[in-house]
Design a protein around this motif. Sequence first.
Motif, short mmCIF file in Angstrom:
data_model
loop_
_atom_site.label_atom_id
_atom_site.label_comp_id
_atom_site.label_asym_id
_atom_site.label_seq_id
_atom_site.Cartn_x
_atom_site.Cartn_y
_atom_site.Cartn_z
N ILE A 1 -20.70 -50.49 8.08
CA ILE A 1 -20.60 -50.45 9.55
C ILE A 1 -19.59 -49.40 9.97
O ILE A 1 -19.81 -48.65 10.94
CB ILE A 1 -20.23 -51.83 10.09
N ALA A 2 -18.46 -49.32 9.24
CA ALA A 2 -17.45 -48.32 9.57
C ALA A 2 -17.99 -46.91 9.40
O ALA A 2 -17.71 -46.01 10.20
CB ALA A 2 -16.21 -48.51 8.70
N GLU A 3 -18.78 -46.69 8.36
CA GLU A 3 -19.37 -45.37 8.15
C GLU A 3 -20.35 -45.02 9.27
O GLU A 3 -20.41 -43.88 9.73
CB GLU A 3 -20.05 -45.32 6.79
N ALA A 4 -21.14 -46.05 9.72
CA ALA A 4 -22.06 -45.81 10.83
C ALA A 4 -21.28 -45.50 12.11
O ALA A 4 -21.64 -44.62 12.89
CB ALA A 4 -22.96 -47.03 11.03
N ALA A 5 -20.17 -46.24 12.31
CA ALA A 5 -19.33 -45.98 13.49
C ALA A 5 -18.73 -44.59 13.44
O ALA A 5 -18.62 -43.90 14.45
CB ALA A 5 -18.22 -47.04 13.59
N VAL B 1 -21.13 -41.99 14.59
CA VAL B 1 -21.32 -41.98 16.04
C VAL B 1 -20.07 -41.47 16.75
O VAL B 1 -20.15 -40.62 17.64
CB VAL B 1 -21.68 -43.40 16.54
N LEU B 2 -18.91 -41.99 16.34
CA LEU B 2 -17.67 -41.63 17.03
C LEU B 2 -17.18 -40.25 16.62
O LEU B 2 -16.99 -39.37 17.46
CB LEU B 2 -16.60 -42.68 16.71
N LEU B 3 -16.97 -40.05 15.33
CA LEU B 3 -16.49 -38.76 14.83
C LEU B 3 -17.63 -38.09 14.07
O LEU B 3 -17.60 -37.97 12.85
CB LEU B 3 -15.28 -38.97 13.93
N ARG B 4 -18.63 -37.68 14.82
CA ARG B 4 -19.78 -37.04 14.20
C ARG B 4 -19.39 -35.66 13.68
O ARG B 4 -18.41 -35.06 14.14
CB ARG B 4 -20.91 -36.92 15.21
N PRO B 5 -20.12 -35.14 12.71
CA PRO B 5 -19.77 -33.82 12.17
C PRO B 5 -19.79 -32.75 13.25
O PRO B 5 -20.66 -32.73 14.12
CB PRO B 5 -20.88 -33.57 11.12
N VAL B 6 -18.79 -31.87 13.22
CA VAL B 6 -18.77 -30.77 14.18
C VAL B 6 -19.83 -29.75 13.78
O VAL B 6 -20.20 -29.65 12.60
CB VAL B 6 -17.38 -30.11 14.23
N ALA C 1 -14.67 -26.21 10.93
CA ALA C 1 -14.53 -27.17 9.84
C ALA C 1 -13.52 -28.22 10.28
O ALA C 1 -12.62 -27.94 11.07
CB ALA C 1 -14.05 -26.49 8.56
N VAL C 2 -13.69 -29.44 9.77
CA VAL C 2 -12.84 -30.53 10.20
C VAL C 2 -12.41 -31.35 8.99
O VAL C 2 -13.14 -31.45 8.00
CB VAL C 2 -13.55 -31.42 11.23
N SER C 3 -11.20 -31.91 9.08
CA SER C 3 -10.69 -32.82 8.05
C SER C 3 -10.06 -34.01 8.75
O SER C 3 -9.33 -33.85 9.73
CB SER C 3 -9.65 -32.11 7.17
N TYR C 4 -10.36 -35.21 8.25
CA TYR C 4 -9.80 -36.41 8.87
C TYR C 4 -9.41 -37.41 7.79
O TYR C 4 -10.20 -37.69 6.88
CB TYR C 4 -10.82 -37.07 9.81
N THR C 5 -8.20 -37.92 7.87
CA THR C 5 -7.72 -38.94 6.95
C THR C 5 -7.14 -40.08 7.75
O THR C 5 -6.24 -39.87 8.57
CB THR C 5 -6.64 -38.38 6.00
N SER C 6 -7.65 -41.29 7.52
CA SER C 6 -7.14 -42.45 8.23
C SER C 6 -5.94 -43.03 7.51
O SER C 6 -5.86 -43.01 6.29
CB SER C 6 -8.23 -43.53 8.37
N ALA C 7 -4.99 -43.56 8.27
CA ALA C 7 -3.80 -44.18 7.68
C ALA C 7 -4.14 -45.50 7.01
O ALA C 7 -3.42 -45.95 6.13
CB ALA C 7 -2.74 -44.42 8.76
#
Length: 363
Positions: free
Chosen positions: A117-121, A124-129, A139-145
């Motif tokens: 579910i988190a991957e689906a979210a 939707v929320l942070l879709r690939p640029v 290009a984008v990089s995202y790391t969650s705490a």
Amino acid sequence: MTVKKSPSAFVALSWMPVAAMTVVVVGDITAGPGVGLLPLVSLGPAFAGLVGGWRRTALIGLVALLLCVGLGMYNGLFDRPRGYTAMVSVAGVTGAGIAAAVMRSRREAELASVRSIAEAAQRVLLRPVPLTAGPLQAAVSYTSALAEARIGGDLYEVVASPHGVRVIVGDVQGKGLAAVETAARVLGTFREAAYDEKDLTALGERLERSVARELEDEKFVTAILAEIGDDHRVVLLNYGHPAPMVVHPDGTADFPEPPAYALPLGLAAHGGPAPDPYAVPFTPGDQLLLYTDGVTEARDEQGAFYPLAERPHLLEDPDVHRALDALREDLVRHTAGPHHDDAAMLLLRYQGHGDGGAAGPVR
């Protein structure tokens, strides 16, 4: 990012029940009749319940009962209650191990469902640029705490609008589901307003109204908006966010600061000044790195912040994605451990105008 057990550690844990029972049997036989270590055989099903499935736990429990019978006969313990007490103990531990294995399997299935579910979210929320937007490569990089999370309170988006390529990078105060909900609201408003609003300031005002309606208790969102047209400049609008880094072809870098710092989104009611847009030269060969404070505030083991100003050379790779990967890997090496804050980076490289989809002029 998810922390997983290494294969060697998993193999060691899976063999622990067999090893424990083997040690008990060898120790009992070596000590000779009369010592009676058979209650310790229950270590086998106890360890099995922590690692294996319920079927494997039941099988090891059965083996433990057979060993208990054999050792009890070897030690002559069945002519007194001690032998039968040991068997009951092994059977009870086996039952508890089976119950633990069943519960763990259910939790793992629930966790797998939550992850999906988190991957689906995230999609939707942070879709690939987009790989390209007008004259830009992105290009984008995202790391969650949060170790088990795919998304958090940082946000980003790139929209090739009729008014130019419009970009947002932001950071929601706080963490958890409330931050994710706020990030979704900001991104939804930005995606719609980026097409509708002809002026970048009007776009920022629309975001401010949307955030102010929803946030309470002085919550806020720091953000920076950027607009790139075909006039070789980028127009920036900064809402209390770290200044971006502009890297030039000769390897030098600038951090263009706003004329005056404005309050973050959601705090306009406090009476602070609204941000003023400011233009920065942005020509073919230049790169624009937008990021959140999870990057510049990342600390190493000695407490030193990540020296982003010293790292423009990491973005020299001709491939924009490999360039950003190199910067991200250097950030991970600097922290030498898990991030304590979300960290997002968005890299835009000015490649020159393509054949189609050129951005409109900045207004």
